[in-house]
Design a protein around this motif. Structure first.
Motif, PDB file in Angstrom:
ATOM      1  N   UNK A 111      80.830  41.774  38.656  1.00 11.43           N
ATOM      2  CA  UNK A 111      80.242  40.608  38.231  1.00 11.43           C
ATOM      3  C   UNK A 111      81.217  39.464  37.687  1.00 11.43           C
ATOM      4  N   UNK A 112      82.384  40.025  37.285  1.00 13.09           N
ATOM      5  CA  UNK A 112      83.335  39.200  37.015  1.00 13.09           C
ATOM      6  C   UNK A 112      84.301  38.677  37.826  1.00 13.09           C
ATOM      7  N   UNK A 117      79.107  32.995  38.767  1.00 11.85           N
ATOM      8  CA  UNK A 117      78.660  33.463  37.449  1.00 11.85           C
ATOM      9  C   UNK A 117      78.205  34.904  37.259  1.00 11.85           C
ATOM     10  N   UNK A 118      78.779  35.384  36.495  1.00  7.56           N
ATOM     11  CA  UNK A 118      78.516  37.043  36.109  1.00  7.56           C
ATOM     12  C   UNK A 118      76.929  37.278  36.078  1.00  7.56           C
ATOM     13  N   UNK A 123      73.508  44.977  35.981  1.00  2.47           N
ATOM     14  CA  UNK A 123      73.754  46.482  36.145  1.00  2.47           C
ATOM     15  C   UNK A 123      73.021  47.197  35.365  1.00  2.47           C
TER      16      UNK A 123
END
Lengths: 379, 97
Positions: A111-112, A117-118, A123
């Motif tokens: 995500x990061x 965008x995370x 999750x």
């Protein structure tokens, strides 16, 4: 109102914003029945971020109620992601205090580092990789702080030497998957886990710098998840593969080297095939061309058989793993642990020794038959 | 927790770097360092969160948001003061020295 196939709608959502995707979003507002089916699948597949993104862009047309439902589901996904990230940080603090080196896998790391965008990457648990030498210490540390194993290991020391890892449940009912390797069975056993700690991809979270896998190892781990992971949650994993191939820098020569060393080129080929089919991608970068031309080895074909098809199961993967265990002594230890595991393991998995013995014989017999089939095909 | 003794208006606030967050154009979801429940900001709350980077006093925040939305400074100040106080109490913001 229109009623396209809900499966097509979900694929369109999961592929939204991806360059070269030909999967499309519906051209009108969905009727209630189609919306309800598609919405349920979007939530299960954890792609609410892409749905909300498409709604905000005006690319997905919806009623006010549909829009509100999507926003509410996504807010829940975002709140869960933050709780899991807090759990990740507290877990890492414990492990690092014990001088245990880690790599963050999947959710937060992806995500990061991979998405603009995370929030686009949801999750449902935390996945951490620890070196085999630290595995028992890491497990003991987390259990001492209240985490409990979802399943016991077959015999003491099995996980550290042969296993994928353990799923731990925290007192808050959140899950931490403590990995020794990426997957159970033959592919997991073929990976040199110690090599995964020489490099990393850094990312910031909560004022700290965390380490995920380097780009190429992360790509292979993503391919494992996409190719042989939970089919009910596959679209998010396929999107990850597409993001890595199309939106990040991959050293294809290193991918090939790792595939050769870990004997997992067939996994990359399958993951890319599934990804390109799901989103109708019309680009063919170098890694895709390589994967399509790849000739898998007999080991790879036999190994993949244990993870795919109607008969896929953890037990089948574990039995197939015997071929990947190196050395006669280790093979005997591996087979012995699986044939005569502890009572606690039996209670959790099979219910009793007799039932397990029958199942083991059947699986070994099926495995031999598969070996012969694949062997004759290879010849 | 982080409330300064002399009121909030002239105190400079900064986001606590340990705060975890997710943003969409409509919503910001926050989880403070010790928090168990996330905080959801909407509407002007989203603009307020954006205005807190770089650190700013409540007075500066109110002036910036009043200009952005074309509304009365006093009204904005009275709207954001309780939100800033709530964010500080949740550990999401901290008073700078």
């Amino acid at each position: 109102m229109i009623s396209p196939s809900p499966a097509d709608v979900v694929r369109g959502v999961a592929g939204y914003g991806l360059p070269h995707a030909t999967s499309t979003l519906p051209l009108g507002v969905l009727d209630d029945e189609t919306w309800n089916t598609a919405y349920t699948a979007v939530v299960r597949q954890r792609v609410t971020g892409h749905l909300v993104h498409a709604l905000q862009d005006g690319a997905f047309l919806a009623t006010d109620d549909q829009r509100a439902a999507a926003n509410e589901a996504h807010e829940k996904a975002l709140a869960l992601a933050l709780l899991l990230e807090r759990l990740l940080l507290t877990t890492l603090a414990l492990l690092h205090a014990g001088e245990i080196v880690t790599r963050v896998l999947r959710g937060p790391a992806i995500a990061h580092t991979l998405y603009p965008e995370p929030g686009l990457r949801s999750f449902g648990d935390v996945d951490l990789l620890v070196a085999p030498r630290d595995y028992d210490a890491a497990l003991a540390l987390l259990r001492a702080h209240g985490a409990r194993r979802r399943f016991p290991e077959p015999r003491r020391g099995f996980d550290r030497r042969f296993g994928k890892g353990a799923c731990l449940v925290t007192p808050d009912h959140l899950e931490v998957d403590l990995h020794r390797t990426f997957v159970a069975g033959p592919f997991g056993l073929a990976i040199e886990a110690d090599e995964l700690f020489g490099r990393s991809t850094k990312f910031s979270l909560g004022g700290q710098t965390l380490h995920g896998l380097d780009s190429e190892a992360r790509f292979l781990e993503g391919c494992f998840h996409a190719a042989i992971g939970d089919e009910g949650r596959r679209l998010a994993s396929l999107r990850d593969v597409a993001q890595m191939v199309l939106c990040s820098d991959l050293d294809v020569a290193r991918v090939r080297e790792l595939c050769q060393a870990w004997q997992c080129g067939i996994v990359v080929r399958r993951a890319i095939g599934l990804t390109w089919d799901a989103f109708g991608l019309d680009a063919t970068p170098e890694v895709v061309r390589w994967a399509r031309e790849l000739q898998p080895t007999t080991f790879e074909r036999q190994a993949l058989h244990a993870y795919s098809g109607a008969n896929r199961s953890y037990a089948r993967q574990t039995v197939a793993g015997l071929h990947a265990v190196r050395g006669l002594g280790a093979k005997a230890m591996y087979a012995g642990a699986l044939l005569v595991p502890t009572r606690a393991y039996l209670r959790a998995r099979d219910g009793g020794y007799l039932r397990r013995s029958r199942r083991a014989v059947r699986l070994f017999r099926d495995d031999r038959a598969a070996l012969q089939r694949n062997g004759s095909r290879a010849r | 927790v982080n409330r300064p003794p002399g009121g909030v208006s002239n105190q400079v606030w900064e986001r606590d770097e340990r705060t975890l967050s997710r943003s969409t154009p409509d919503v910001v979801v926050l989880l403070g360092p010790e928090g168990r429940d996330s905080i959801v900001l909407r509407g002007t709350g989203v603009a307020l969160w954006g205005a807190l980077d770089p650190p700013a006093s409540t007075e500066d925040l109110a002036a910036r948001l009043a200009k952005e939305f074309g509304t009365d400074l006093a009204a904005v100040r009275s709207d954001i003061e309780p939100v800033v106080a709530q964010l500080a109490a949740a550990g999401v913001l901290r008073a700078t020295s």
